[in-house]
Design a protein around this motif. Structure first.
Motif, PDB file in Angstrom:
ATOM      1  N   LYS A   1      28.197  30.360  33.597  1.00 21.74           N
ATOM      2  CA  LYS A   1      29.193  30.389  34.673  1.00 21.74           C
ATOM      3  C   LYS A   1      29.766  28.995  34.903  1.00 21.74           C
ATOM      4  O   LYS A   1      30.972  28.833  35.081  1.00 21.74           O
ATOM      5  CB  LYS A   1      28.560  30.918  35.960  1.00 21.74           C
TER       6      LYS A   1
ATOM      7  N   THR B   1      27.217  43.953  37.565  1.00 23.81           N
ATOM      8  CA  THR B   1      27.740  42.948  38.484  1.00 23.81           C
ATOM      9  C   THR B   1      28.787  42.112  37.773  1.00 23.81           C
ATOM     10  O   THR B   1      28.518  41.552  36.703  1.00 23.81           O
ATOM     11  CB  THR B   1      26.599  42.025  38.962  1.00 23.81           C
TER      12      THR B   1
ATOM     13  N   TRP C   1      31.442  38.966  37.515  1.00 21.36           N
ATOM     14  CA  TRP C   1      31.743  37.607  37.990  1.00 21.36           C
ATOM     15  C   TRP C   1      32.923  37.092  37.193  1.00 21.36           C
ATOM     16  O   TRP C   1      32.982  37.274  35.983  1.00 21.36           O
ATOM     17  CB  TRP C   1      30.526  36.703  37.779  1.00 21.36           C
ATOM     18  N   GLN C   2      33.878  36.487  37.903  1.00 17.07           N
ATOM     19  CA  GLN C   2      35.031  35.936  37.197  1.00 17.07           C
ATOM     20  C   GLN C   2      35.189  34.463  37.509  1.00 17.07           C
ATOM     21  O   GLN C   2      34.952  34.036  38.647  1.00 17.07           O
ATOM     22  CB  GLN C   2      36.309  36.683  37.589  1.00 17.07           C
TER      23      GLN C   2
ATOM     24  N   ASP D   1      36.806  31.185  38.600  1.00 19.32           N
ATOM     25  CA  ASP D   1      37.790  30.965  39.646  1.00 19.32           C
ATOM     26  C   ASP D   1      38.983  30.238  39.046  1.00 19.32           C
ATOM     27  O   ASP D   1      38.949  29.033  38.835  1.00 19.32           O
ATOM     28  CB  ASP D   1      37.132  30.116  40.750  1.00 19.32           C
TER      29      ASP D   1
ATOM     30  N   THR E   1      35.703  36.867  32.267  1.00 13.67           N
ATOM     31  CA  THR E   1      34.844  37.724  33.086  1.00 13.67           C
ATOM     32  C   THR E   1      33.462  37.850  32.468  1.00 13.67           C
ATOM     33  O   THR E   1      33.319  37.979  31.250  1.00 13.67           O
ATOM     34  CB  THR E   1      35.489  39.126  33.203  1.00 13.67           C
TER      35      THR E   1
ATOM     36  N   THR F   1      26.805  40.925  34.500  1.00 15.21           N
ATOM     37  CA  THR F   1      25.348  40.918  34.407  1.00 15.21           C
ATOM     38  C   THR F   1      24.844  42.264  34.906  1.00 15.21           C
ATOM     39  O   THR F   1      25.637  43.098  35.350  1.00 15.21           O
ATOM     40  CB  THR F   1      24.732  39.776  35.234  1.00 15.21           C
TER      41      THR F   1
END
Lengths: 320, 480, 286
Positions: free
Chosen positions: B312, B355, B357-358, B360, B373, B376
C-alpha cells in the motif's frame, strides 16, 4: 508498522547480545536482489522535475552539501578557501545558500574553526577512526575522534572496520561504532560503510543495520577513496534500511551519499530517491547530506542558468 | 520542507502526423473500404478523436487475402537472406521513428509514454531484428532440414500492446516466408497503420503485409476466410474458443495467446523490497491490461500483513494521470467498455466480501480511469480470484506452505504466467517445476524478449511466440 | 479326448487393472473375413470418465518421474512385447488379415518404434528446449513439459503399429492417456495392454478402452479435465465435431490424416503436439 521484517523494537537489544545473536539478526534481514534493486533505482532516475521545484531543490542540495577536502596535500590555506566557498558559494549571487558543513581531516579542524569563525551556521565534520582504511587499533581510532571533537568538530565521519565485517566479526564492528559514538559526546556520528568494498547489496543492508544498531546518527556510503561509491542502488538500499529502522524504532536516521556525485542531475536523482523511498520528511540537511566537492560548482552553474536563462561556464564559478 | 513536484513533462505530440482518415492497407497501397464505412479512433485519456479509420468488410478481407496469396509465391521463394534484409530494414526504421511510434501508441492506447517509449516500441523493433536473423537460418531451427512456410497467415491482435503484438505476429511470419493479413484491435489501429507506412518505406513487396482495420466482424472474416492457412490470435479466452471452433475440420493451423490469472507467489524469505516492486510492476504495468499480469498475489501468511502494508505504501507513490507525461506510472483504461468490465468485477469483489483498498490519487475528469486497487480478504471462490479482470486490480490471497501455494496457483483454468519470490534457489526450481504455466518469472515479473518463448498452458491458449518456438508456429517441418 | 482350451475374456485396461465395462456390454469381434474372434468389452462414457480420473491421478507421478527412468520403462514395454512376439503376430494376423510374414514385420516395426521413443525420453529437453539469450541480466531457459491428460483415438485399420504410433509420442513426453482402440480390430490392443501391465508402466498412464469410438470420443473431446486429443482414428466428420467440442477448454488437437503411413518414420510432429514449452526467467546478480 510496529513489527517490520518480523522485528519489533524490543528485539533490537537482544540482537546485539552476542556475536551469534547479531549474526542471526543480520542474516535474518531480507535479501536484496541486485537486478531488481538496480532496475528500481534506474526507473527513479527517469523522473522529470518541475522547473520551479528544480530551483528549490538546487538550493536544498547546496544546503545539504558537506563540502569536502580530504587530501594528503591539504593545508590551512586550502581549508580556509574551502570554508569561504562553503559560506558564500557564489560570489556573484549572495542569495546562494551556504552548505551544511565542511568536511576535513581531524588535524584540519582548528583551521576550519578559525576560518568559519564563531557562531557559524556551517558545521565542521571531521573524518576520523584512521580514515579511510580504518586500519588502526581501537585506541588510536578513539584518540582520533577525541582529538577532532576537542578541536571543535561538530560531526564525526567514522569508517567501519570492513576487514572485521567481511570476516564475520560483526560484534566487533558494532562495538567499535558504540565506542566511537560515546567518544563523540554531543558531536553527530556518521558511519561510513565503504560500500565499494562490501561489494554486495546484502552486505550494504546488513552494514546499514549494524551502524544504526551501534548508534549512528547518519549512515554514509563511502569515503570517496574507493570506487564505486554512492551509486543510486546503494543509496536506495541504505534508504530502505533507514525507512525500516524508522518503522521499527520511530527514530530518524540520516543518510549521506558521498563519492562520485558530480552533477546537479546526480543530486536531483538523489533527492528523488529520498522522496520516493523514505519520504519527504528526509528532505532536510538534518537528515540528508551529500558529501561532495565538485558537485557544488555544477549546482551553481545550473542555478545561474535558471537565473539568467543562459548556459553558464566554468569561469563563472570559483575553483578553490 | 521541500516538496518534490514532478514536472508535467509531456512528450510532444508534434512528432506524430496523423491523417484525418485512413484506408485499408492492401497490396502495398492504402485503399478505401469497399463499403465506404469508417469509425473514429479516440484517445482514451481525454476521449478526443484521433483519426477516422476504415471498417473492413468481408469483401475487403477477401481482397487482402488474395493479395497476400499472390505475394506468397514470390516472398516464400525469395532467398531467406533477402527476406532477412527487408526485416532488418523494418527494424531499423522502427528504431529511427521510435519516438513517433511511442507517442502515437500512447495517444491511441492510453498507456504511459514511459512504457511505450521504453518497452513497447524498443521491443517491437527488437522482435523484427531478432526474426530477421532467422529468415536465412530456418534449417537450424530444429524443424528438420527443409522447413516450409504455411502460406497466408491471418493475424488478429489485441489493444493492450498494439504495436508490440503486431511485431510478435508479423516478424516470425515474414521470416518464415509467410505473408500476412493483420487485423488490429478496433480501439488501437493507428500504430499498425503507421507500420503500413514503414512497410512502404522499406519497399517491402506489395501484398506481403496487409492490414485490415475494423471491429469483431472483420476479425471473424479473417479467421473464416478459406484462403488463410494459419490463424494467430491474441486476445480473450472467449474469443479464442470461438476461433478454435471456427477452424475445426479445416487445414488451418492455429496459435492462441489468451487470458490469464497469474499468481505472483511471495515467500516469507523473499527480497522484500524487490518483491514489492515486482508485485506492483506485475499488476499495475500497462494498467493491468496484460494477459500475463500477476493479478493474484499469493503471499505467505507469516508476512502477509506487513507485505500488504508495504504494498500500500508503494502504491501510494504511483502516479496516475496524463499518459503523455513522462512521470506517469499508470495511464488510462483503454476504453469505456473495459472500464465498465473492471468496475463490475471490482464491485463483485466488494459484494462477495473482499476488502478493497485504492491508492489515494486524483483521477482526471475526462477519459477512462481506474485507480490502482488492492483487494485483501480474498477467497479462492471469489470472482476476483478466478476471472481475468484485465485492469489495475490485485487480489491478495495467503498460503502457508509451498504445496499450498502450488495448489492455489494451479487451481485455475488459465496457465499463462506465474511469479516466484524467494531467496532460496532450490525452492525456485521446485516451484517452477510444479507451476502449470508457460512463463515463470522468478524474482522478476513481466519481462519479455524476442529470444524468449511466451505462451500458455491450459485455457491460456497454445503455441509460443518468441524464440525458435515462435518461429516454429509459422513453419511446416518435422516437428511443427 | 482333446483338451478343452481356456478362452480369454477381453477386458478394458483402466488404472492398471482389467475391468469389464461398467455397462456390462460387450461386442463381437470378427476377423477380416467375418469369422468370430472374440467378444470385446464395449466401453461406455462412464468407463471413459473413470479412465480420465485414472489418467489424471497418474499424471503427476509420470510427468515428474525422472526422464531416464521413463525411458527405461518405455524400453521395458518393448522387451515384454518381444517376449510375447508370437501372440502379437497371431493377433495382428487375425485382426488385419495379414500373412504371417507381414504381421511379423508389423510387430517388429511396432517394437522398434517403442525402442525409438524410449530413447527420446531423456533427450526432449535437449532437442526441444533451449537457453535463450535475452538482452538483460537474466538467466532464461525453455523446457518442454507434457500437456497433461490426452485422449487418443487409435487408427481403425493399423491395430498395433498404428496404436503404438499414437500412444508412444503422448506418453514419452510425460503425458498420460486414455486410448480408444480400433473398433473393429481391438484384440491386438488388449494383448498390448497386457504387455503394459507387466512392464513397469504405472497404472493409469495408459488406459485402453475398446468399443465404439463414435460413442465414447465425444465425451472425451468435451471432458474439461482432458487437455488434448489425437483424432487419428476419427473420420473427417467425427474429427471436425470433436474439434469443436475440444474448443470448450482449448484442448490441443491433432487432426487425422487419412493418408497417414504408420510404417513411415514418425518424426517429432505427434510428440510435439502434446508438449508445452515452459520458459523460466531469473535475474543474474550477487
Amino acid at each position: 508498522m510496529t513489527v517490520v521484517l518480523g522485528i519489533s523494537n524490543s528485539d533490537l537489544a537482544a540482537a546485539t547480545g552476542s556475536d551469534a545473536a547479531l549474526r542471526r539478526f543480520l542474516f535474518g534481514l531480507p535479501g536484496v536482489d541486485q537486478v531488481g534493486a538496480e532496475a528500481r533505482a534506474a526507473a527513479l532516475a527517469t523522473r522529470s522535475i518541475k522547473a520551479a521545484t528544480k530551483r528549490d531543490l538546487i538550493d536544498l542540495a547546496i544546503r545539504m552539501i558537506d563540502l569536502t577536502t580530504l587530501e594528503g596535500a591539504d593545508t590551512p590555506g586550502k581549508v580556509s578557501a574551502l570554508c569561504a566557498k562553503a559560506q558564500h558559494p557564489d560570489p556573484t549571487d549572495h542569495t546562494a545558500p551556504h552548505t551544511a558543513a565542511v568536511c576535513v581531516y581531524g588535524d584540519m579542524v582548528p583551521h576550519a574553526v578559525r576560518a568559519l569563525g564563531p557562531d557559524s551556521p556551517i558545521s565542521i565534520a571531521a573524518v576520523a577512526t584512521a580514515f579511510p582504511s580504518g586500519r588502526a587499533s581501537l585506541d588510536v581510532k578513539l584518540l582520533d575522534v577525541h582529538d577532532a571533537v576537542v578541536n571543535g568538530a561538530h560531526e564525526i565521519d567514522m569508517v567501519i572496520d570492513r576487514g572485521a565485517f567481511l570476516s564475520g566479526r560483526y560484534l566487533q564492528v558494532l562495538e567499535e561504532v558504540r565506542a566511537v559514538k560515546e567518544a563523540c559526546g554531543t558531536a553527530h556520528l556518521k558511519v561510513i560503510l565503504e560500500t565499494g568494498e562490501l561489494q554486495t547489496y546484502d552486505n550494504v543492508r546488513r552494514a546499514s543495520w549494524l551502524a544504526m544498531l551501534g548508534g549512528a546518527d547518519f549512515i554514509k556510503t563511502s569515503t570517496g577513496k574507493v570506487q564505486p561509491a554512492a551509486t543510486a542502488p546503494v543509496v536506495l538500499v541504505m534508504l530502505e534500511a533507514v525507512r525500516d529502522w524508522f518503522d521499527v524504532t520511530g527514530h530518524h536516521i540520516g543518510m549521506k551519499p558521498a563519492g562520485g556525485l558530480r552533477t546537479a542531475k546526480d543530486a536531483m536523482r538523489m533527492l528523488v530517491l529520498v522522496a520516493e523511498t523514505v519520504g519527504e520528511d528526509w528532505l532536510t540537511p538534518d537528515l540528508f547530506r551529500i558529501g561532495a566537492s565538485s558537485l557544488l560548482n555544477d549546482l551553481l552553474l545550473q542555478r545561474q542558468r535558471m537565473r539568467d536563462g543562459a548556459y553558464s561556464g566554468p569561469n563563472y564559478v570559483t575553483l578553490d | 520542507m521541500a516538496r518534490i513536484e514532478y514536472a508535467p513533462a509531456p512528450e510532444s505530440r508534434s512528432v506524430v502526423h496523423l491523417r484525418p482518415s485512413y484506408g485499408l492497407f492492401i497490396d502495398g497501397e492504402f485503399v478505401e473500404p469497399t463499403l465506404g464505412e469508417h469509425y473514429t479512433s479516440v484517445n482514451p485519456a481525454d476521449e478526443t478523436a484521433l483519426a477516422e479509420v476504415s471498417e473492413g468488410s468481408a469483401a475487403d478481407v477477401d481482397l487482402a487475402v488474395r493479395a497476400a496469396r499472390r505475394a506468397f509465391t514470390r516472398w516464400s521463394r525469395m532467398p531467406g537472406a533477402e527476406r532477412a534484409k527487408y526485416l532488418y530494414r523494418i527494424a531499423r526504421i522502427l528504431q529511427e521513428r521510435a519516438r513517433e511510434f511511442a507517442v502515437l501508441e500512447t495517444l491511441d492506447n492510453g498507456k504511459p509514454i514511459k512504457e511505450s517509449r521504453d518497452t513497447d516500441i524498443p521491443l517491437a523493433a527488437a522482435w523484427f531484428f531478432h526474426y530477421a536473423g532467422w529468415a536465412d537460418k530456418l534449417e537450424y531451427a530444429g524443424l528438420g532440414p527443409d522447413p516450409r512456410p504455411l502460406g497466408v497467415a491471418g493475424q488478429v491482435i489485441p489493444w493492450n500492446f498494439p504495436m508490440l503484438m503486431l511485431a510478435w505476429k508479423v516478424a516470425p511470419a515474414l521470416a518464415g516466408g509467410n505473408t500476412v493479413v493483420l487485423k488490429p484491435a478496433q480501439t488501437t489501429p493507428l500504430t499498425a497503420l503507421l507500420f503500413a507506412e514503414v512497410c512502404q518505406q522499406a519497399d517491402l513487396p506489395a501484398g506481403v503485409v496487409n492490414i485490415v482495420t475494423g471491429h469483431n466482424d472483420t476479425g471473424a472474416a479473417v479467421v473464416a476466410h478459406k484462403g488463410v492457412d494459419k490463424i494467430a490470435f491474441t486476445g480473450s479466452t472467449a474469443v479464442g474458443r470461438r476461433i478454435a471452433e471456427a477452424v475445426a475440420g479445416t487445414h488451418k493451423r492455429v496459435t492462441l495467446e489468451l487470458g490469464g490469472k497469474g499468481a505472483n507467489i511471495v515467500f516469507a524469505d523473499a527480497a522484500i523490497d524487490q518483491a514489492v516492486e515486482g508485485v506492483v510492476h506485475g499488476i499495475y504495468f500497462n494498467q493491468g491490461h496484460v494477459c500475463c499480469a500477476g493479478s493474484r498475489l499469493l503471499v505467505q501468511e507469516s508476512i502477509a500483513e506487513e507485505f500488504v502494508a508495504r504494498l500500500k505504501r508503494r502504491m501510494g507513490t504511483l502516479r496516475v494521470g496524463d499518459p503523455l507525461d513522462k512521470n506517469t506510472d499508470v495511464g488510462a483504461i483503454n476504453s469505456s467498455m473495459q472500464l465498465a468490465r473492471i468496475s463490475e468485477l471490482a464491485d463483485s469483489g466488494v459484494a462477495e466480501g473482499a476488502t478493497m483498498w485504492q491508492a489515494d490519487c486524483a483521477l482526471p475528469s475526462r477519459g477512462f480511469w481506474f485507480a490502482p486497487t488492492l483487494f485483501t480478504d480474498v477467497a479462492q471462490s471469489h470472482r476476483i480470484a478466478r476471472e481475468e479482470i484485465f485492469g489495475p486490480v490485485l487480489s491478495t490471497l495467503t498460503f502457508r506452505t509451498p504445496s499450498e501455494a502450488i495448489e492455489k496457483a494451479n487451481n485455475t483454468q488459465y496457465g499463462l504466467a506465474a511469479g516466484i519470490w524467494t531467496e532460496k534457489g532450490s525452492l525456485i526450481l521446485k516451484m517452477a517445476n510444479e507451476l502449470r504455466a508457460g512463463v515463470v518469472w522468478a524474482n522478476t515479473y513481466n519481462k519479455f524478449d524476442p529470444a524468449s518463448p511466451f505462451g500458455g498452458y491450459k485455457e491460456s491458449g497454445y503455441g509460443r511466440e518468441g524464440g525458435r518456438q515462435g518461429l516454429a508456429a509459422y513453419l511446416e517441418g518435422d516437428r511443427a | 479326448m482333446s483338451r478343452i482350451d481356456v478362452r480369454k475374456t477381453h477386458k478394458l485396461f483402466v488404472n492398471g487393472a482389467f475391468p469389464r465395462s461398467e455397462s456390462g456390454r460387450s461386442y463381437e469381434v470378427t476377423d477380416t473375413k467375418g469369422r468370430f474372434l472374440a467378444n470385446a468389452a464395449q466401453a461406455s462414457r462412464k468407463d471413459a470418465r473413470d479412465a480420465v480420473v485414472a489418467a489424471r491421478a497418474a499424471f503427476r507421478g509420470w510427468s515428474h518421474a525422472n526422464a531416464f527412468l521413463r525411458g527405461q520403462i518405455i524400453y521395458r514395454i518393448a522387451e515384454v512385447m518381444e517376449g510375447r512376439h508370437p501372440q502379437l503376430v497371431a493377433d495382428v494376423m487375425a485382426a488385419e488379415g495379414l500373412t504371417e510374414a507381414r504381421a511379423r514385420r508389423t510387430v517388429d516395426a511396432a517394437i522398434d518404434r517403442i525402442v525409438w521413443y524410449a530413447g527420446w525420453a531423456d533427450k526432449l529437453p535437449t532437442a526441444l528446449g533451449n537457453a535463450n539469450a535475452v538482452s538483460g541480466p537474466f538467466f532464461n531457459f525453455s523446457i518442454p513439459e507434457p500437456t497433461g491428460v490426452v485422449a487418443v483415438l487409435a487408427p481403425e485399420s493399423s491395430s498395433l503399429l498404428g496404436l503404438v504410433s499414437v500412444v508412444l509420442p503422448v506418453i514419452t513426453g510425460g503425458n498420460t492417456c486414455v486410448v480408444v482402440t480400433s473398433h473393429t480390430r481391438p484384440l491386438p490392443a488388449v494383448t498390448w495392454a497386457e504387455c503394459l501391465a507387466t512392464s513397469d508402466v504405472p497404472g493409469g498412464v495408459v488406459n485402453v478402452l475398446t468399443g465404439d469410438r463414435a460413442e465414447i470420443a465425444p465425451w472425451l473431446a468435451s471432458h474439461r479435465d482432458v487437455d488434448g486429443i489425437d483424432c487419428a482414428g476419427a473420420d473427417a466428420s467425427l474429427a471436425s465435431a470433436l474439434e469443436v467440442a475440444a474448443a470448450a477448454n482449448l484442448k490441443r488437437v491433432l487432426r487425422p490424416d487419412a493418408d497417414e503411413d504408420w510404417a513411415a518414420h514418425p518424426g517429432l510432429r505427434r510428440l510435439s503436439r502434446f508438449i508445452e514449452t515452459k520458459t523460466v526467467w531469473h535475474p543474474i546478480g550477487v
